[in-house]
Scaffold this active site. Structure first.
Site, PDB file in Angstrom:
ATOM      1  CG  LEU A  37     -26.581  -7.313  29.389  1.00 24.75           C
ATOM      2  CD1 LEU A  37     -26.335  -7.346  30.900  1.00 24.75           C
ATOM      3  CD2 LEU A  37     -25.421  -7.960  28.644  1.00 24.75           C
ATOM      4  CG  ASP A  61     -33.910  -1.093  24.321  1.00 24.84           C
ATOM      5  OD1 ASP A  61     -33.632  -0.710  23.164  1.00 24.84           O
ATOM      6  OD2 ASP A  61     -34.753  -1.961  24.573  1.00 24.84           O
ATOM      7  CB  ALA A  85     -28.913  -6.270  15.361  1.00 19.99           C
ATOM      8  CB  THR A 136     -26.057  -8.971   7.237  1.00 17.88           C
ATOM      9  OG1 THR A 136     -26.107 -10.213   6.539  1.00 17.88           O
ATOM     10  CG2 THR A 136     -27.453  -8.367   7.175  1.00 17.88           C
ATOM     11  CG  ASP A 137     -23.753 -11.679   3.061  1.00 16.88           C
ATOM     12  OD1 ASP A 137     -24.484 -11.902   4.053  1.00 16.88           O
ATOM     13  OD2 ASP A 137     -23.004 -12.555   2.570  1.00 16.88           O
ATOM     14  CD  GLU A 138     -28.353 -13.467   6.457  1.00  9.56           C
ATOM     15  OE1 GLU A 138     -29.565 -13.615   6.617  1.00  9.56           O
ATOM     16  OE2 GLU A 138     -27.493 -14.013   7.176  1.00  9.56           O
ATOM     17  CE1 TYR A 162     -29.998  -9.866  11.339  1.00  9.33           C
ATOM     18  CE2 TYR A 162     -29.434 -11.166   9.410  1.00  9.33           C
ATOM     19  CZ  TYR A 162     -29.055 -10.311  10.432  1.00  9.33           C
ATOM     20  OH  TYR A 162     -27.739  -9.903  10.542  1.00  9.33           O
ATOM     21  CE  LYS A 166     -28.039  -5.594  10.563  1.00  8.04           C
ATOM     22  NZ  LYS A 166     -27.510  -4.970  11.816  1.00  8.04           N
ATOM     23  CG  ASN A 261     -25.290 -24.556   5.013  1.00  9.53           C
ATOM     24  OD1 ASN A 261     -24.462 -23.651   5.046  1.00  9.53           O
ATOM     25  ND2 ASN A 261     -26.581 -24.328   4.861  1.00  9.53           N
ATOM     26  N   GLY A 296     -38.197 -20.341   3.084  1.00 13.30           N
ATOM     27  CA  GLY A 296     -37.579 -19.229   2.349  1.00 13.30           C
ATOM     28  C   GLY A 296     -36.064 -19.216   2.438  1.00 13.30           C
TER      29      GLY A 296
END
Ligand code: NAD
Ligand code: TYD
Length: 356
Positions: A37, A61, A85, A136-138, A162, A166, A261, A296
């Protein structure tokens, strides 16, 4: 088919949607939802669950390895779906440390808990167990305008803290499969949207700001591109992969909805103009404000989901327009949810201070 599923991060956006999805999709499943949380997790996201007696919430955690080991044994867990995450790129730019602690070290602790219980001490059977890592695709970096979309074969090249955290967790998960034989699956997906998304990400931020008459911040010129995946389509992809995916493999999941966007923000304004016109008669689009770009800022993400479509028969159900309509309608119907989340405090003014 797994029966006792440990979901980490199930009080967050995608995790809570997955809990709801599973309770409906599978009447035999019992879910243990383990979440610390943070600002992004809320019990508000778990109100009015269907069939709530099959859902057990435990606050904790993922870095607490002993507690995780205890839960695995107590509930005889046969699948672990790892959502927990730190998930917001802008926050990772302002303060990367929590991303390292949760996304990298926390994932390592979870893997160690699982290694001890299923492999070293053999306290539960490894046969049939799955560790499903949500990514993620990032992790693949950014695409140029005309590049082909990411696939499972795209080399890793993460750009933000981030994305790097990941990518690191993906590598650890993969290494535990290769080295210790842990039965893992990884799904890498595009940007999710839908109900219960914390209003710091583009879509819920735009909706909640618009409804509050606040400006709608568009970074740079708003020309970056994202592919948007409606959250229940992501949940169905995870469930397909968990049941029938090949152990050790990765599945890339996208919504086939790529858009710039600015167009997303404008479309949301049009939908809001239709569903809840402003008293002034002006369009919500009047609130669009171009602000300083993200450092970035990745130019484009897009995924080719051919593998999960052809191997597992998965298909997204929502188009971008149907998904956005559902999302806006949900936020209109759940104004008290936005209020409860915003009144928790930390979110207020965060974007304004940093990107104003
Ligand atoms: P979220 O930020 O809404 O929720 C994260 C949840 O994890 C929260 O409930 C939080 O309390 C919990 N958590 C954080 N640190 C924890 C810790 N140390 N121990 C236990 N619980 C902890 O995130 P989300 O958008 O639902 O994303 C879920 C997963 O999906 C993440 O792994 C994210 O990287 C991945 N993902 C998200 C998107 C997206 O568009 N949102 C896209 C691709 C992948
Ligand atoms: P976001 O929802 O933060 O997801 P991600 O950074 O993981 O893709 O942002 C989506 C896109 O929208 C991204 O290109 C940054 C941009 N953006 C804005 O233009 N304004 C905003 O207020 C936010 C939060 C994001």
């Amino acid at each position: 088919m797994p029966k006792n599923i440990l979901v980490t991060g199930g009080a967050g956006f995608i995790g809570s949607n997955f809990v709801r999805y599973l309770l409906v999709a599978n009447p035999d499943v019992r879910i243990v939802n383990y979440d610390s949380l943070t600002y992004a997790g809320s019990l508000e996201n778990l109100k009015d669950l269907p069939d709530p007696e099959r859902h057990i919430f435990v606050e904790g955690d993922i870095n607490d390895q002993g507690k995780v080991e205890g839960l695995l044994q107590e509930y005889k867990i046969d699948a672990l779906v790892h959502f927990a995450a730190e998930s917001h790129v802008d926050r990772s730019i302002l303060g990367p440390e929590a991303f390292i602690q949760t996304n990298i070290i926390g994932t390592f602790r979870l893997l160690e808990a699982v290694r001890r219980v299923y492999i070293e001490e053999k306290l539960l059977p490894l046969e049939g167990f799955r560790f499903h890592h949500i990514s993620t695709d990032e992790v693949f970096g950014e695409l140029g305008t005309d590049d082909p979309p990411f696939t499972e074969e795209t080399p890793y090249a993460p750009n933000s803290p981030y994305a790097a955290s990941k990518a690191s967790s993906d590598h650890l998960v993969r290494a535990y499969h290769h080295t210790y034989g842990l039965p893992i699956l990884i799904t890498n997906c595009t940007n999710n949207y839908g109900p219960y998304q914390y209003p710091e990400k583009l879509i819920p931020l735009t909706i909640s700001n618009a409804l509050a008459g606040k400006r709608l911040p568009v970074y740079g010129q708003g020309k970056q591109m994202r592919d948007w995946l409606y959250v229940s389509d992501h949940c169905s992809a995870i469930w397909e992969a968990l049941q029938r995916g090949k152990v050790g493999e990765t599945y890339a999941v996208g919504g086939d909805t790529q858009v710039v966007n600015l167009e997303i923000v404008e479309t949301l304004c049009e939908i809001l103009d239709e569903l809840k016109p402003r008293a002034s008669g002006e369009s919500y689009a009047e609130l669009i404000t171009f602000v300083k770009d993200r450092p970035g800022h990745d130019w484009r993400y897009d995924i080719d989901s051919s593998k999960i479509k052809s191997k597992l028969g998965w298909q997204a159900k929502e188009t971008l327009h149907s998904g956005l309509m559902k999302t806006v309608q949900w936020y209109l119907d759940n104004a008290q949810w936005i209020e409860a989340i915003n009144s928790e405090g930390e979110y207020k003014g965060w974007i304004k201070e940093n990107y104003g």
